[in-house]
Design a protein around this motif. Structure first.
Motif, short mmCIF file in Angstrom:
data_model
loop_
_atom_site.label_atom_id
_atom_site.label_comp_id
_atom_site.label_asym_id
_atom_site.label_seq_id
_atom_site.Cartn_x
_atom_site.Cartn_y
_atom_site.Cartn_z
N ASP A 19 0.79 -1.23 -0.03
CA ASP A 19 0.10 0.14 0.17
C ASP A 19 0.78 1.19 -0.08
O ASP A 19 0.32 2.33 -0.80
N PRO A 20 1.93 1.50 0.74
CA PRO A 20 2.64 2.66 0.71
C PRO A 20 3.39 2.86 -0.70
O PRO A 20 3.45 4.01 -0.92
N SER A 52 10.49 2.13 1.94
CA SER A 52 10.84 0.77 2.75
C SER A 52 11.36 -0.46 1.77
O SER A 52 10.94 -0.45 0.56
N ALA A 76 6.77 -4.81 5.23
CA ALA A 76 7.78 -3.94 5.28
C ALA A 76 8.66 -4.64 6.34
O ALA A 76 8.33 -4.97 7.33
N TYR A 102 6.15 -5.58 9.38
CA TYR A 102 4.96 -4.82 9.45
C TYR A 102 3.95 -5.09 8.15
O TYR A 102 4.71 -4.92 6.99
N ALA A 104 2.20 -4.77 5.14
CA ALA A 104 2.22 -3.48 4.35
C ALA A 104 0.85 -3.37 3.10
O ALA A 104 1.04 -2.75 2.35
N ASN A 105 -0.02 -4.29 3.47
CA ASN A 105 -1.20 -4.07 2.60
C ASN A 105 -2.48 -4.34 3.73
O ASN A 105 -2.30 -4.97 4.73
N ARG A 106 -3.51 -3.39 3.54
CA ARG A 106 -4.68 -3.43 4.22
C ARG A 106 -5.35 -4.97 4.26
O ARG A 106 -5.79 -5.20 2.86
N PHE A 113 -3.62 -3.36 8.93
CA PHE A 113 -2.41 -2.79 8.33
C PHE A 113 -1.46 -1.99 9.23
O PHE A 113 -1.69 -1.56 10.49
N ALA A 114 -0.17 -2.46 8.82
CA ALA A 114 1.08 -1.53 9.52
C ALA A 114 1.16 -2.42 10.96
O ALA A 114 1.55 -1.82 11.85
N ASN A 135 0.27 -8.39 17.84
CA ASN A 135 -0.82 -7.59 17.55
C ASN A 135 -2.06 -8.69 17.69
O ASN A 135 -2.12 -9.89 16.94
#
Length: 155
Positions: A19-20, A52, A76, A102, A104-106, A113-114, A135
């Motif tokens: 996504d970034p 990244s 990431a 982390y 990197a896609n929702r 995400f993240a 998480n």
């Protein structure tokens, strides 16, 4: 469809870009970018300046009835971990590769995400798998068996 609805089957959802990167002006063609394959659909490793480094991974979600949704995600990672992954990717030590990064896609429908995720190689013929997370929500996604309704909300 052999008489079944798409929601009754295993699903694979593959993200083309993190996504970034997707949200950056030049995406994967930014000056100084490196991909393990020119086609981001095939690439498994990626370094985008000012964004990244990323490693492709599989995120498996178990669904009732023995079905599965498998997301081909980007994670990431620290630059040192990208180098370590690159060195091991086609070597015997690949099967021992473990990386933390982390997401990197929702991931819908959970909106993840993240969030931190731990990767490990479960099958040397596949990219690493998302195996655990600090998480709580991602940990639940990875370990719970979800109702079939989750498939209906996927693209």
């Amino acid at each position: 469809m052999c008489g079944t609805r798409p929601t009754d089957r295993n699903r694979d959802v593959r993200f083309r870009l993190p996504d970034p990167v997707l949200n950056s002006p030049d995406q994967h063609t930014a000056e100084g970018s490196w991909l393990s394959d020119p086609d981001p659909n095939v690439a498994t490793l990626m370094q985008i300046p000012e964004v990244s480094p990323f490693v492709r991974a599989l995120l498996s979600v178990r669904v009732e009835g023995g079905h599965e949704v498998r997301f081909g995600v980007w994670v990431a990672v620290h630059p040192d971990d990208l180098q370590r992954a690159f060195a091991a990717w086609n070597a015997p030590e690949y099967s021992e590769l473990k990386i933390t990064g982390y997401l990197a896609n929702r991931i819908e429908p959970w909106g993840l995400f993240a969030v931190p995720v731990n990767l490990a190689v479960l099958n040397p013929d596949h990219t690493p798998y998302c195996v655990s997370s600090a998480n709580e929500q991602l940990s639940e996604v990875l370990t719970k068996v979800w109702p079939h309704d989750v498939l209906a909300s996927l693209p």
